[in-house]
Design a protein around this motif. Structure first.
Motif, short mmCIF file in Angstrom:
data_model
loop_
_atom_site.label_atom_id
_atom_site.label_comp_id
_atom_site.label_asym_id
_atom_site.label_seq_id
_atom_site.Cartn_x
_atom_site.Cartn_y
_atom_site.Cartn_z
N UNK A 108 5.20 4.36 7.48
CA UNK A 108 3.94 4.43 8.23
C UNK A 108 2.82 4.40 7.22
N UNK A 109 2.02 3.36 7.27
CA UNK A 109 0.95 3.19 6.29
C UNK A 109 -0.14 4.25 6.45
N UNK A 110 -0.64 4.71 5.33
CA UNK A 110 -1.63 5.78 5.29
C UNK A 110 -2.95 5.38 5.94
N UNK A 111 -3.39 4.16 5.72
CA UNK A 111 -4.71 3.74 6.18
C UNK A 111 -4.79 3.47 7.68
N UNK A 112 -3.82 2.72 8.22
CA UNK A 112 -3.92 2.29 9.61
C UNK A 112 -2.78 2.78 10.50
N UNK A 113 -1.85 3.56 9.94
CA UNK A 113 -0.72 4.15 10.66
C UNK A 113 0.21 3.12 11.28
N UNK A 114 0.14 1.88 10.79
CA UNK A 114 1.05 0.84 11.25
C UNK A 114 2.43 1.05 10.62
N UNK A 156 0.82 -1.20 0.00
CA UNK A 156 0.00 0.00 0.00
C UNK A 156 0.86 1.27 0.00
N UNK A 157 0.20 2.40 0.26
CA UNK A 157 0.87 3.70 0.26
C UNK A 157 1.21 4.08 1.69
#
Length: 63
Positions: free
Chosen positions: A34-40, A17-18
């Motif tokens: 740091x993933x955009x959707x879930x901040x993981x 992902x982004x």
């Protein structure tokens, strides 16, 4: 993608992902994203990044 072209805060795309680059590990040729959707947070190998010029901020052209 060449790791020398990456900077902290840059948006990148991978098969996961982004996300935003928050760390660069030159020794292991990987980035912490740091993933955009879930901040993981995830460590991603540089070869898994997808060249995506439209994600780069500061560009005044649309591709």
């Amino acid at each position: 993608m060449d790791i020398k072209h990456l900077t902290k805060g840059m948006w990148v795309e991978s098969y996961h992902g982004v996300g935003k680059v928050i760390g660069i590990d030159h020794q292991h040729q990987s980035v912490i994203v740091e993933h955009r959707e879930d901040h993981q947070l995830q460590s991603i190998d540089i070869v898994d990044l997808i060249e995506q010029p439209q994600l780069h901020t500061g560009c005044d052209q649309y591709y």
